[in-house]
Design a protein around this motif. Structure first.
Motif, PDB file in Angstrom:
ATOM      1  N   PRO A   1       4.429   9.196  -7.798  1.00 15.34           N
ATOM      2  CA  PRO A   1       3.552   9.486  -7.532  1.00 15.34           C
ATOM      3  C   PRO A   1       3.506   7.877  -8.793  1.00 15.34           C
ATOM      4  N   PRO A   2       1.327   7.114  -8.455  1.00 16.72           N
ATOM      5  CA  PRO A   2       1.240   6.211  -9.326  1.00 16.72           C
ATOM      6  C   PRO A   2       1.393   6.632 -10.904  1.00 16.72           C
ATOM      7  N   ASP A   3       1.767   5.941 -11.964  1.00  8.26           N
ATOM      8  CA  ASP A   3       1.268   6.096 -13.430  1.00  8.26           C
ATOM      9  C   ASP A   3      -0.562   5.901 -13.942  1.00  8.26           C
ATOM     10  N   PRO A   4      -0.630   7.557 -14.355  1.00  8.23           N
ATOM     11  CA  PRO A   4      -1.802   7.498 -15.084  1.00  8.23           C
ATOM     12  C   PRO A   4      -2.587   6.837 -15.640  1.00  8.23           C
ATOM     13  N   GLU A   5      -1.751   5.798 -16.591  1.00 10.76           N
ATOM     14  CA  GLU A   5      -2.074   5.601 -17.316  1.00 10.76           C
ATOM     15  C   GLU A   5      -2.134   4.139 -16.830  1.00 10.76           C
ATOM     16  N   ILE A   6      -2.421   3.574 -15.041  1.00 11.32           N
ATOM     17  CA  ILE A   6      -3.011   2.751 -14.792  1.00 11.32           C
ATOM     18  C   ILE A   6      -4.401   3.287 -13.481  1.00 11.32           C
ATOM     19  N   VAL A   7      -3.757   3.818 -13.075  1.00  9.80           N
ATOM     20  CA  VAL A   7      -4.963   5.300 -12.389  1.00  9.80           C
ATOM     21  C   VAL A   7      -6.013   5.520 -13.008  1.00  9.80           C
ATOM     22  N   GLY A   8      -5.566   5.998 -14.213  1.00  8.61           N
ATOM     23  CA  GLY A   8      -6.639   7.132 -14.005  1.00  8.61           C
ATOM     24  C   GLY A   8      -6.197   8.832 -13.472  1.00  8.61           C
ATOM     25  N   SER A   9      -7.834   9.116 -13.925  1.00 10.94           N
ATOM     26  CA  SER A   9      -7.453  10.833 -13.406  1.00 10.94           C
ATOM     27  C   SER A   9      -6.923  10.633 -12.352  1.00 10.94           C
ATOM     28  N   HIS A  10      -7.057  10.238 -11.021  1.00 15.42           N
ATOM     29  CA  HIS A  10      -7.289  10.652 -10.001  1.00 15.42           C
ATOM     30  C   HIS A  10      -5.465  10.269  -9.402  1.00 15.42           C
ATOM     31  N   TRP A  11      -4.810  10.000 -10.307  1.00 18.11           N
ATOM     32  CA  TRP A  11      -3.228  10.249  -9.931  1.00 18.11           C
ATOM     33  C   TRP A  11      -2.783  10.843  -9.223  1.00 18.11           C
ATOM     34  N   MET A  12      -3.162  11.928  -9.328  1.00 24.58           N
ATOM     35  CA  MET A  12      -2.902  13.493  -8.906  1.00 24.58           C
ATOM     36  C   MET A  12      -3.483  13.431  -7.118  1.00 24.58           C
ATOM     37  N   GLU A  13      -4.105  13.055  -7.488  1.00 24.24           N
ATOM     38  CA  GLU A  13      -4.988  13.393  -5.690  1.00 24.24           C
ATOM     39  C   GLU A  13      -4.437  12.021  -5.126  1.00 24.24           C
ATOM     40  N   MET A  14      -4.032  10.799  -5.471  1.00 26.92           N
ATOM     41  CA  MET A  14      -2.871   9.765  -5.011  1.00 26.92           C
ATOM     42  C   MET A  14      -1.853  10.171  -4.606  1.00 26.92           C
ATOM     43  N   TRP A  15      -1.256  10.796  -5.491  1.00 26.85           N
ATOM     44  CA  TRP A  15       0.003  11.102  -4.913  1.00 26.85           C
ATOM     45  C   TRP A  15       0.286  12.802  -3.950  1.00 26.85           C
ATOM     46  N   MET A  16      -0.622  13.077  -3.904  1.00 20.16           N
ATOM     47  CA  MET A  16      -0.788  14.011  -2.757  1.00 20.16           C
ATOM     48  C   MET A  16      -1.192  13.335  -1.232  1.00 20.16           C
ATOM     49  N   ARG A  38       0.887  -1.608   0.451  1.00 18.01           N
ATOM     50  CA  ARG A  38       0.205  -0.097   0.180  1.00 18.01           C
ATOM     51  C   ARG A  38       0.839   1.108   0.055  1.00 18.01           C
ATOM     52  N   GLY A  39       0.773   2.263  -0.904  1.00 18.64           N
ATOM     53  CA  GLY A  39       1.580   3.424  -0.921  1.00 18.64           C
ATOM     54  C   GLY A  39       2.686   3.132  -1.363  1.00 18.64           C
ATOM     55  N   SER A  40       2.840   2.488  -2.692  1.00 19.41           N
ATOM     56  CA  SER A  40       3.473   2.361  -3.253  1.00 19.41           C
ATOM     57  C   SER A  40       2.886   2.090  -5.092  1.00 19.41           C
ATOM     58  N   GLY A  41       3.610   1.976  -5.937  1.00 11.30           N
ATOM     59  CA  GLY A  41       3.256   2.053  -7.081  1.00 11.30           C
ATOM     60  C   GLY A  41       1.878   2.468  -7.286  1.00 11.30           C
ATOM     61  N   GLU A  42       0.838   2.066  -8.111  1.00 19.57           N
ATOM     62  CA  GLU A  42      -0.244   2.133  -8.235  1.00 19.57           C
ATOM     63  C   GLU A  42      -1.068   1.655  -7.024  1.00 19.57           C
ATOM     64  N   SER A  43      -0.955   1.347  -5.970  1.00 24.36           N
ATOM     65  CA  SER A  43      -1.916   0.538  -4.877  1.00 24.36           C
ATOM     66  C   SER A  43      -2.240   2.217  -4.076  1.00 24.36           C
ATOM     67  N   ASP A  44      -3.138   1.882  -3.097  1.00 30.07           N
ATOM     68  CA  ASP A  44      -3.904   2.812  -2.804  1.00 30.07           C
ATOM     69  C   ASP A  44      -3.323   2.938  -1.831  1.00 30.07           C
ATOM     70  N   GLY A  45      -3.425   3.967  -0.545  1.00 26.27           N
ATOM     71  CA  GLY A  45      -3.110   4.507   0.591  1.00 26.27           C
ATOM     72  C   GLY A  45      -1.932   4.908   0.934  1.00 26.27           C
ATOM     73  N   VAL A  46      -1.399   4.677   2.233  1.00 27.62           N
ATOM     74  CA  VAL A  46       0.212   5.073   2.642  1.00 27.62           C
ATOM     75  C   VAL A  46       0.906   4.621   3.213  1.00 27.62           C
ATOM     76  N   ILE A  47       2.203   3.707   3.079  1.00 29.31           N
ATOM     77  CA  ILE A  47       2.945   3.229   3.412  1.00 29.31           C
ATOM     78  C   ILE A  47       2.809   3.348   5.340  1.00 29.31           C
ATOM     79  N   ASP A  48       2.847   2.751   5.662  1.00 22.16           N
ATOM     80  CA  ASP A  48       3.011   2.921   7.106  1.00 22.16           C
ATOM     81  C   ASP A  48       4.523   2.257   7.768  1.00 22.16           C
ATOM     82  N   GLY A  49       5.617   2.109   7.540  1.00 19.21           N
ATOM     83  CA  GLY A  49       6.935   1.469   8.168  1.00 19.21           C
ATOM     84  C   GLY A  49       7.124   0.630   7.149  1.00 19.21           C
ATOM     85  N   GLU A  50       7.857  -0.219   7.548  1.00 20.31           N
ATOM     86  CA  GLU A  50       9.164  -1.005   7.743  1.00 20.31           C
ATOM     87  C   GLU A  50       8.481  -2.687   7.895  1.00 20.31           C
TER      88      GLU A  50
END
Length: 666
Positions: free
Chosen positions: A179-194, A76-88
């Motif tokens: 950020p995630p790749d917009p080609e996979i996640v679509g138009s909300h890539w900026m929202e995920m990135w932020m 989660r939080g990596s690549g195209e996966s949702d969310g935010v990483i929470d540690g190791e």
């Protein structure tokens, strides 16, 4: 075996119970729904779309052609996966892994048996998930991993603070800022990135808040409960990497269910690692999976418990493409017989045990704080200056003892041990010990090393300050090695009170008084073994070729400012700009790192690591610049970081971190 055709599912969404969507790339053997297949699962934060695509594409197609599905999932939080990483290796990460294993086993194309595999992060969590015993997980291949997160990772080592901790925190800050790749996640890539940029942690803060081996490090350390891992494991590492101890520790802890393989390699998969010779990882892994995921009676379980490459005197060099040596196997791994050495009255290292009750022979040692610049990286990715260099430079600031030229070859496999009595006039000090092969021409190859924060002599959980002026006896276990010292070579023991920049110094620099009459070195004999020929990979160049737009660049240099009394250690690593021919996605990562110290002032130590990461496709480009810093006072560690993000030429984000963390007997 007839090769099966397969398809590649570029992105498969897997929705967890909490609603989080994780992104998977799957290599699917043809006809799997009619004839279900086993699956191999890898779970990483390194981005399947670009970060690990080349190595994934070197292995999973081969597995799929053998009828084994490959499922590569971004945390989660990596690549195209949702969310935010929470540690190791957090509880959430491991719980997600167990849920994913159950998902894989329940698919109509799955035969219900899952293997887990990975190198580094993926090797770590493979063992940790195995200890949780998800029912469908039947076997694990773990490469360049650890059984003890405190003492055998990039954070601490016997209570010493490793500089790699900042380097890795900087790496993860850079990785997770993309950020995630917009080609996979679509138009909300900026929202995920932020969301990622706003909420991603600076890992250094958490790591540095746990300077003792407490519950934080015990979590995920399978050495806390080896019996919890009940499934077969194949544990692999390379002598040129920082994770060289794990295969032998794993077979010692896991017993008959585990097998160890150790080559000459850096931190890479064995089928494309350097230095050569390599190993047929694909062939062995497929046999391993077929045995434990299909029940095929192929005899893989009869492999010797330990197979290792014995280095035969490689010379230190700017690059080591191939290391001389030979492969050996041991049917069972037992504690090796030790060959003991002591220092006689004229300072020569000779075979035997220290003389009981011998009069003390004290020598004062205080190494320049820039001793250690030929140590190389803690974990290595290339067989160049990242490997330990000629040790004569560091030996100049060390107390050294060596044998006479050897009359015969001497071979060792295992972990050397040093015992010595010493005293210190302060409450804190570090000691580093190195085993060195001195070649007939005087060049010196590091064979093994160990470091200890003397406040941790009695353990890492409850360190205690030294009593100034009071003699203490210590036992230091060095890193594992497999090495033959040739006839005419000399075995050197080097002791220093600094090993910078690998180890950050304590706040004081008192030096040590060493009783060399008490000094004992025990080297693990190779003992009974069989010599064999390791099968080499069928494909000598398995990594796919991508489109190059800018070349890679690497550099590593040491500058000693004699007028300013300062030493700088500078690192440059630039991947170059490469485009994936199928996705059109081009990426580049550039790391610049600078460590500085005055050789007589431990509080002058500073480190800064800056990463610039670019992603682009026609009509779209993003960049992140992340900078991580550490410095210190006598009482505190001072850490800070910043992240800048750009959409094209426009800055869209800026964030800074900063923390003062008290030093805890370190």
């Amino acid at each position: 075996m007839t090769e099966r055709s397969f398809t590649v599912i570029e992105n498969q969404w897997i929705t967890l119970k909490d609603g989080t969507r994780l992104a998977a790339r799957i290599w699917m053997p043809a006809g799997a729904e009619a004839d279900p297949v086993p699956a191999v699962f890898e779970f990483l934060p390194y981005r399947k779309r670009d970060g690990t695509s080349a190595r994934d594409e070197s292995t999973y197609p081969v597995f799929a052609a053998a009828g084994i599905a490959g499922v590569r999932v971004d945390i989660r939080g990596s690549g195209e996966s949702d969310g935010v990483i929470d540690g190791e290796y957090t509880e959430l990460e491991l719980a997600n892994a167990c849920e994913l294993i159950a998902w894989i086993a329940a698919q109509p194309w799955s035969n219900g048996s899952v293997g887990m595999m990975g190198i580094s992060w993926g090797g770590f969590n493979s063992l940790q998930v195995a200890a949780l015993r998800p029912p469908a997980l039947k076997a694990v291949i773990s490469i360049a991993s650890t059984t003890d997160r405190y003492n055998d990772d990039i954070h601490y080592k016997n209570g010493c603070h490793l500089s790699a901790q900042l380097s890795w925190a900087a790496t993860m800050l850079a990785y997770q800022s993309r950020p995630p790749d917009p080609e996979i996640v679509g138009s909300h890539w900026m929202e995920m990135w932020m969301e990622r940029l706003e909420n991603e942690p600076f890992f250094m803060e958490e790591w540095l808040s746990h300077q003792r081996r407490d519950a934080f490090w015990q979590h995920g350390s399978i050495s806390e409960d080896f019996p919890a891992v009940e499934i077969p494991t194949l544990v692999i590492a390379g002598w040129a990497d920082g994770y060289r101890n794990t295969p032998l520790l794993a077979v010692e802890g896991l017993g008959e269910k585990s097998r160890a393989l150790i080559g000459p390699w850096v931190h890479k998969y064995p089928h494309f690692a350097w230095p050569k010779p390599r190993a047929d990882f694909h062939g062995e892994a497929i046999a391993f999976w077929n045995r434990w995921l299909r029940g095929e009676k192929n005899g893989i379980e009869n492999l010797p418990q330990v197979r290792a490459y014995i280095l035969d005197g490689p010379k230190p060099a700017p690059r080591r493409d191939t290391d001389p040596g030979f492969w050996i196997s041991k049917r069972e791994w037992n504690r090796p017989e030790m060959q003991c050495f002591y220092v006689e009255q004229f300072g020569t290292l000779v075979e035997g045990l220290p003389i009981p009750h011998a009069p003390a022979h004290e020598v004062y040692l205080r190494s320049p704080l820039d001793t250690g610049t030929t140590a190389g990286e803690w974990f290595t990715l290339k067989p160049d200056a990242e490997l330990a260099g000629d040790q004569r430079i560091d030996d100049a600031g060390s107390l050294t003892f060596e044998t006479l030229p050897l009359a015969d070859d001497q071979s060792f496999l295992g972990r050397p041990e040093l015992t010595v009595t010493l005293r210190c006039d302060a409450e804190l000090a570090n000691l580093c010990a190195r085993i060195v092969d001195v070649h007939p021409d005087g060049s010196a190859t590091r064979v093994s090393f160990g470091v200890i924060n003397l406040a941790h002599c009695d353990g890492n959980a409850e360190p205690k300050a030294l009593a100034p002026g009071e003699s203490i006896g210590i036992r230091l276990v060095l890193d594992a090695c497999g090495y033959r010292f040739g006839k005419g070579h000399r075995i050197r023991l080097s002791l220093s009170t600094a090993y910078w920049p690998t180890v950050l110094p304590p706040p004081v620099d008192p030096g040590l008084t060493v009783d060399i009459a008490s000094l004992g070195l025990a080297m693990p004999k190779l003992g009974e073994h069989n010599v064999f020929e390791m099968r080499q990979p069928d494909n000598p160049d398995p990594l796919p070729a991508y489109i190059q737009h800018a070349p890679a660049e690497t550099g590593r240099d040491v500058t000693r400012d004699l007028s300013g009394n300062r030493t700088d250690y500078h690192i440059l690593e630039d991947t170059g700009l490469f485009e994936h021919p199928d996705t059109g996605l081009a990426t580049r990562q550039r790391r610049e790192e600078l460590w500085s110290i005055r050789p007589d002032d431990p509080l002058s130590m500073t480190g800064v690591s800056t990463w610039t990461c670019d992603m682009r496709r026609k009509g779209w480009s993003v960049r992140t610049i992340s900078t991580s810093r550490i410095s210190c006072t006598a009482r505190d560690w001072l850490i800070s970081a910043s992240v800048l993000a750009y959409d094209g030429e426009k800055q869209v984000f800026e964030k800074t971190f900063g923390k003062v963390i008290p030093r805890d007997l370190m």
